[in-house]
Design a protein around this motif. Structure first.
Motif, mmCIF file in Angstrom:
data_model
loop_
_atom_site.group_PDB
_atom_site.id
_atom_site.type_symbol
_atom_site.label_atom_id
_atom_site.label_comp_id
_atom_site.label_asym_id
_atom_site.label_seq_id
_atom_site.Cartn_x
_atom_site.Cartn_y
_atom_site.Cartn_z
ATOM 1 N N UNK A 38 0.938 -1.108 0.079
ATOM 2 C CA UNK A 38 -0.162 0.011 -0.039
ATOM 3 C C UNK A 38 1.059 1.172 0.066
ATOM 4 N N UNK A 39 0.539 2.210 -0.911
ATOM 5 C CA UNK A 39 1.499 3.451 -0.979
ATOM 6 C C UNK A 39 1.150 4.247 0.339
ATOM 7 N N UNK A 40 1.790 5.307 0.469
ATOM 8 C CA UNK A 40 1.556 6.102 1.616
ATOM 9 C C UNK A 40 0.068 6.719 1.101
ATOM 10 N N UNK A 41 -0.933 6.776 2.350
ATOM 11 C CA UNK A 41 -2.233 7.334 1.970
ATOM 12 C C UNK A 41 -3.204 6.521 1.385
ATOM 13 N N UNK A 42 -2.845 5.283 1.435
ATOM 14 C CA UNK A 42 -3.808 4.012 0.873
ATOM 15 C C UNK A 42 -3.872 2.943 1.617
ATOM 16 N N UNK B 71 7.198 9.579 -2.412
ATOM 17 C CA UNK B 71 6.370 8.102 -2.459
ATOM 18 C C UNK B 71 7.736 7.310 -2.851
ATOM 19 N N UNK B 72 8.715 7.919 -3.943
ATOM 20 C CA UNK B 72 9.909 7.169 -4.457
ATOM 21 C C UNK B 72 10.817 6.673 -3.281
ATOM 22 N N UNK B 73 11.038 7.713 -2.464
ATOM 23 C CA UNK B 73 11.659 7.482 -1.000
ATOM 24 C C UNK B 73 11.164 6.333 -0.369
ATOM 25 N N UNK C 187 17.300 -0.198 -9.027
ATOM 26 C CA UNK C 187 16.405 -0.618 -9.905
ATOM 27 C C UNK C 187 17.198 -1.498 -11.059
ATOM 28 N N UNK C 188 16.514 -3.084 -11.380
ATOM 29 C CA UNK C 188 17.191 -3.881 -12.213
ATOM 30 C C UNK C 188 16.534 -3.504 -13.534
ATOM 31 N N UNK C 189 15.202 -3.104 -13.508
ATOM 32 C CA UNK C 189 14.609 -2.799 -14.822
ATOM 33 C C UNK C 189 12.957 -2.240 -14.313
ATOM 34 N N UNK C 190 12.685 -1.422 -15.414
ATOM 35 C CA UNK C 190 11.567 -0.778 -14.916
ATOM 36 C C UNK C 190 10.388 -0.725 -16.056
ATOM 37 N N UNK C 191 9.090 -1.301 -15.600
ATOM 38 C CA UNK C 191 8.113 -1.197 -16.582
ATOM 39 C C UNK C 191 7.073 -0.447 -15.914
ATOM 40 N N UNK C 192 6.609 0.560 -16.973
ATOM 41 C CA UNK C 192 5.691 1.485 -16.739
ATOM 42 C C UNK C 192 4.334 1.143 -17.428
ATOM 43 N N UNK C 193 3.444 1.162 -16.646
ATOM 44 C CA UNK C 193 1.969 0.619 -17.379
ATOM 45 C C UNK C 193 0.924 1.677 -17.144
ATOM 46 N N UNK C 194 0.451 1.974 -18.553
ATOM 47 C CA UNK C 194 -0.727 2.978 -18.579
ATOM 48 C C UNK C 194 -0.368 4.221 -17.755
ATOM 49 N N UNK C 195 0.776 4.843 -17.799
ATOM 50 C CA UNK C 195 1.282 6.071 -16.980
ATOM 51 C C UNK C 195 1.623 7.143 -18.054
ATOM 52 N N UNK D 161 -0.479 5.992 -11.623
ATOM 53 C CA UNK D 161 0.288 6.608 -10.520
ATOM 54 C C UNK D 161 1.629 6.075 -9.983
ATOM 55 N N UNK D 162 1.201 4.535 -10.108
ATOM 56 C CA UNK D 162 2.462 3.792 -9.710
ATOM 57 C C UNK D 162 3.437 3.693 -10.771
ATOM 58 N N UNK D 163 3.321 4.134 -12.002
ATOM 59 C CA UNK D 163 4.150 4.205 -12.939
ATOM 60 C C UNK D 163 4.918 5.322 -12.819
ATOM 61 N N UNK D 164 4.219 6.399 -12.416
ATOM 62 C CA UNK D 164 4.916 7.644 -12.100
ATOM 63 C C UNK D 164 5.918 7.636 -10.875
ATOM 64 N N UNK D 165 5.479 6.939 -9.988
ATOM 65 C CA UNK D 165 6.555 6.587 -8.672
ATOM 66 C C UNK D 165 7.618 5.697 -9.132
ATOM 67 N N UNK D 166 7.214 4.698 -10.067
ATOM 68 C CA UNK D 166 8.197 3.923 -10.571
ATOM 69 C C UNK D 166 9.389 4.517 -11.498
ATOM 70 N N UNK D 167 8.732 5.610 -12.259
ATOM 71 C CA UNK D 167 9.734 6.514 -13.233
ATOM 72 C C UNK D 167 10.739 7.215 -12.208
ATOM 73 N N UNK D 168 9.930 7.875 -11.014
ATOM 74 C CA UNK D 168 10.611 8.572 -10.309
ATOM 75 C C UNK D 168 11.981 7.938 -9.481
ATOM 76 N N UNK D 169 11.383 6.828 -9.006
ATOM 77 C CA UNK D 169 12.226 5.829 -8.187
ATOM 78 C C UNK D 169 13.374 5.461 -8.971
#
Length: 303
Positions: A64-68, A99-101, A138-146, A122-130
């Motif tokens: 769960x992200x912060x505030x969820x 949220x990335x932190x 990060x070994x690899x990153x997948x951004x889904x409908x972001x 939004x999780x894709x946005x966090x993944x991108x920022x992280x």
């Protein structure tokens, strides 16, 4: 179609905040971290996607992200409806960087040195920022409908904005299920096998995990995080991790232009358009997305 069964656990991060998480499988081939979207909880992820990854000997962590869900609630200001319409976060709001932190500290707390990061919406946005801020984890990153955060791309359709503006906070479990069903009927695919059952199952569980009450202010704080971080295109130029961008061609929540812009901003990113994919991960789409993630991971292991 069903949601994955989770054995939930709690961890207090270095920053003192407590987060709820769940894990599946064993780390034989590595760890995949799933980051949920706006207002969504770790129980959103369908079993179809998680089981596909676990079957390939990956440890899968969702949280769960912060505030969820059952994670920490922030005390920072949330944007008013007017501020949301103007795209202006209130003073003191946290950004996607916070949220990335959180995510980086979660991985450290679970003794994961590097992981394959997968985020939706939004999780894709966090993944991108992280991936931009903490490249070593990060070994690899997948951004889904972001999207990139640019207001010129990835915007919801007018019909979606109209429905979001008219939405009222639910006062009961019945209203929570009804509201979620109404929104998903618009942005999702009600004809997908088992989709309606999954919507009802998720909305009921999410309501219960949220203490049987609405928590719109928490979701507004997440919206504020997106607005505060703004356009991340220049930040994405720094991403060096192998990146896969997945987007549907009929997404009413995040216009497909958001996926195009994300892939364009990241050097070497692969852009995959899934025909018929809406803003929903059901059983069929869960298998398709999991297969794409696995192919992406294997391709870059061989590289």
């Amino acid at each position: 179609m069903s949601l994955a069964q989770h054995k939930e656990q709690f961890i207090t991060l270095q920053n003192g905040d407590t987060f709820c998480y769940a894990e599946h499988g064993q780390d034989k081939n590595g760890t995949v971290l799933l980051i949920a979207g706006l207002g969504l909880q770790l129980v959103y992820w369908p079993s179809a996607l998680i089981e596909r990854l676990v079957a390939s000997d990956f440890r899968v962590i969702c949280f769960d992200n912060r505030d969820a869900g059952r994670s920490v609630r922030s005390t920072t200001p949330h944007p008013s409806v007017l501020q949301q319409l103007r795209g202006k976060a209130p003073k003191g709001a946290y950004g996607l960087e916070r949220m990335a932190e959180d995510t980086a500290q979660l991985l450290a707390g679970l003794h994961v040195k590097r992981a394959h990061i997968v985020g939706m919406s939004m999780g894709g946005m966090i993944a991108q920022t992280l991936t931009s801020m903490y490249p070593d984890v990060v070994e690899s990153m997948t951004s889904i409908f972001s999207t990139t955060g640019s207001r010129r791309v990835g915007q919801p359709s007018y019909s979606t904005l109209w429905r979001m503006a008219r939405a009222k906070a639910p006062r009961s479990e019945h209203e929570a299920i009804k509201n979620y069903h109404a929104m998903m009927t618009h942005i999702g695919d009600s004809t997908a096998e088992g989709a309606i059952s999954q919507w009802q199952q998720y909305a009921k569980l999410a309501w219960q995990r949220n203490g049987s009450k609405s928590d719109s202010k928490a979701m507004f704080r997440q919206i504020g995080a997106i607005m505060k971080s703004g356009d991340r295109t220049q930040l994405l130029n720094k991403v060096a991790a192998p990146t896969l961008v997945i987007h549907g061609d009929v997404d009413r929540m995040v216009h497909p232009s958001g996926g195009v812009a994300t892939a364009k901003a990241i050097a070497g990113a692969k852009h995959q358009v899934l025909r018929g994919l809406r803003h929903q991960i059901d059983t069929i789409q869960g298998h398709r997305i999991a297969d794409s993630i696995l192919a992406h991971i294997q391709l870059n292991k061989r590289a």
